[in-house]
Design an enzyme around this catalytic site. Structure first.
Site, PDB file in Angstrom:
ATOM      1  N   ARG A  49       0.712  -1.243  -0.087  1.00 19.25           N
ATOM      2  CA  ARG A  49      -0.227   0.117   0.034  1.00 19.25           C
ATOM      3  C   ARG A  49       0.842   1.009   0.091  1.00 19.25           C
ATOM      4  O   ARG A  49       1.884   1.220   0.733  1.00 19.25           O
ATOM      5  CB  ARG A  49      -0.855  -0.101   1.247  1.00 19.25           C
ATOM      6  CG  ARG A  49      -0.404  -0.155   2.467  1.00 19.25           C
ATOM      7  CD  ARG A  49      -1.407  -0.112   3.691  1.00 19.25           C
ATOM      8  NE  ARG A  49      -0.753  -0.205   4.897  1.00 19.25           N
ATOM      9  CZ  ARG A  49      -1.419  -0.327   6.233  1.00 19.25           C
ATOM     10  NH1 ARG A  49      -2.675  -0.781   5.891  1.00 19.25           N
ATOM     11  NH2 ARG A  49      -1.007  -0.418   7.335  1.00 19.25           N
ATOM     12  N   ASP A  51       1.049   5.549   0.361  1.00 22.95           N
ATOM     13  CA  ASP A  51       0.287   6.579   1.233  1.00 22.95           C
ATOM     14  C   ASP A  51      -0.534   7.547   0.227  1.00 22.95           C
ATOM     15  O   ASP A  51      -0.027   7.575  -0.854  1.00 22.95           O
ATOM     16  CB  ASP A  51       0.998   7.186   2.357  1.00 22.95           C
ATOM     17  CG  ASP A  51       1.642   6.337   3.358  1.00 22.95           C
ATOM     18  OD1 ASP A  51       0.670   5.241   3.396  1.00 22.95           O
ATOM     19  OD2 ASP A  51       2.570   6.457   3.878  1.00 22.95           O
ATOM     20  N   TYR A 109      12.103   1.709  -4.058  1.00 20.33           N
ATOM     21  CA  TYR A 109      11.253   3.144  -4.181  1.00 20.33           C
ATOM     22  C   TYR A 109      12.462   4.204  -4.439  1.00 20.33           C
ATOM     23  O   TYR A 109      13.854   3.995  -4.353  1.00 20.33           O
ATOM     24  CB  TYR A 109      10.856   3.603  -2.819  1.00 20.33           C
ATOM     25  CG  TYR A 109       9.588   2.998  -2.327  1.00 20.33           C
ATOM     26  CD1 TYR A 109       8.552   3.668  -2.700  1.00 20.33           C
ATOM     27  CD2 TYR A 109       9.674   1.781  -1.681  1.00 20.33           C
ATOM     28  CE1 TYR A 109       6.979   3.170  -2.366  1.00 20.33           C
ATOM     29  CE2 TYR A 109       8.217   1.408  -1.430  1.00 20.33           C
ATOM     30  CZ  TYR A 109       7.071   1.982  -1.644  1.00 20.33           C
ATOM     31  OH  TYR A 109       5.986   1.407  -1.249  1.00 20.33           O
ATOM     32  N   ARG A 194       9.964   7.754   3.301  1.00 21.79           N
ATOM     33  CA  ARG A 194      10.030   9.399   3.718  1.00 21.79           C
ATOM     34  C   ARG A 194      10.564   9.901   4.813  1.00 21.79           C
ATOM     35  O   ARG A 194      11.347  10.911   4.882  1.00 21.79           O
ATOM     36  CB  ARG A 194       8.611   9.811   3.612  1.00 21.79           C
ATOM     37  CG  ARG A 194       7.863   9.736   2.220  1.00 21.79           C
ATOM     38  CD  ARG A 194       6.194   9.832   2.419  1.00 21.79           C
ATOM     39  NE  ARG A 194       5.791  10.928   2.803  1.00 21.79           N
ATOM     40  CZ  ARG A 194       4.709  11.337   3.295  1.00 21.79           C
ATOM     41  NH1 ARG A 194       3.662  10.497   3.497  1.00 21.79           N
ATOM     42  NH2 ARG A 194       4.243  12.346   3.730  1.00 21.79           N
TER      43      ARG A 194
END
Length: 250
Positions: A49, A51, A109, A194
């Protein structure tokens, strides 16, 4: 039969991947499109998932259907039906036990940082105007590979059973005014990338030494790490599966 669907999306308009009450998500839009075209309620299970506001250059999900005669035709029809910020690349026929989330063994990522104001990166990258030391940030990024427990980078009050992640790659690259951080692991915690980037930027700004990464991680305290950078600069770029999962027809 079980199918994997490979797709990508620009996440600005969505409250993340996973279905939520009273909020539009990528999963909701994709399920609605599949259900309409396959003429039956179709639920999808994603590889993970993302965000709110996070993007995906490559994402997978699985769904079940009695049988699709022409997968290429379904891809074409889906892309005609879906909004412009979601695109389907391929549909694979899988072995019955294949699972988009649990069978993924590696995810990558990227986080994009732009070094000067640029209207074409406004929705695509995080602007950092101040001088950054890339060498120091890469030294700190390399130290991530010495650790397994990343609780300090996890969003508070999550329902995970373990904070252990196997980080396999972590590095910065410069592409002119665009600086890209790449990180690869078997799994990621909520908000982890992040928070990692926010901490590495602290190093780049000279507010933290590269070796301070060790004490931050060992503290297991979210308040010891840097602030989370904006979601708009984060991209899921690759999800890997064992080759033996894929049916020979693919």
């Amino acid at each position: 039969m079980r199918y994997f669907i490979q797709f990508s999306y620009f996440g600005k308009a969505y409250h993340g991947w996973q279905n939520q009450p009273n909020a539009i998500t990528v999963q909701e839009v994709l399920e609605k499109a599949l259900s309409t075209l396959l003429r039956e309620k179709t639920e999808v299970v994603g590889a993970g998932r993302t965000d709110t506001g996070v993007h995906a250059k490559q994402m997978f999900a699985h769904f079940d259907h009695v049988g699709i005669q022409d997968r290429d035709e379904l891809v074409y029809r889906l892309n005609s039906f879906l909004p412009e910020d979601i695109a389907v690349q391929k549909i694979y026929e899988m072995i019955p036990s294949a699972h988009a989330r649990f069978d993924a063994f590696e995810r990558t990522y990227e986080y994009w940082v732009v070094r000067e104001k640029n209207p074409f990166y406004f929705d695509h990258a995080h602007l950092v105007k101040y001088p950054l030391d890339m060498k120091a940030m890469n030294e700190a990024a390399t130290l991530l590979l010495d650790h397994k427990d990343f609780e300090c980078f996890s969003k508070s009050n999550t329902d995970v059973k373990t904070y252990v992640c196997d980080v396999r790659k972590a590095y910065w690259e410069e592409h002119g005014n665009l600086w890209v951080f790449t990180i690869t692991a078997d799994r990621f915690l909520r908000n982890m990338v992040r928070a990692v980037v926010g901490t590495l930027l602290e190093v780049g700004l000279g507010k933290m030494a590269p070796e301070d990464i060790h004490s931050v991680i060992e503290s297991k305290d979210r308040s010891e790490a840097g602030v989370s950078v904006p979601a708009k600069g984060l991209y899921l770029t690759e999800v890997l599966y064992p080759k033996e999962l894929f049916d020979e027809q693919n």
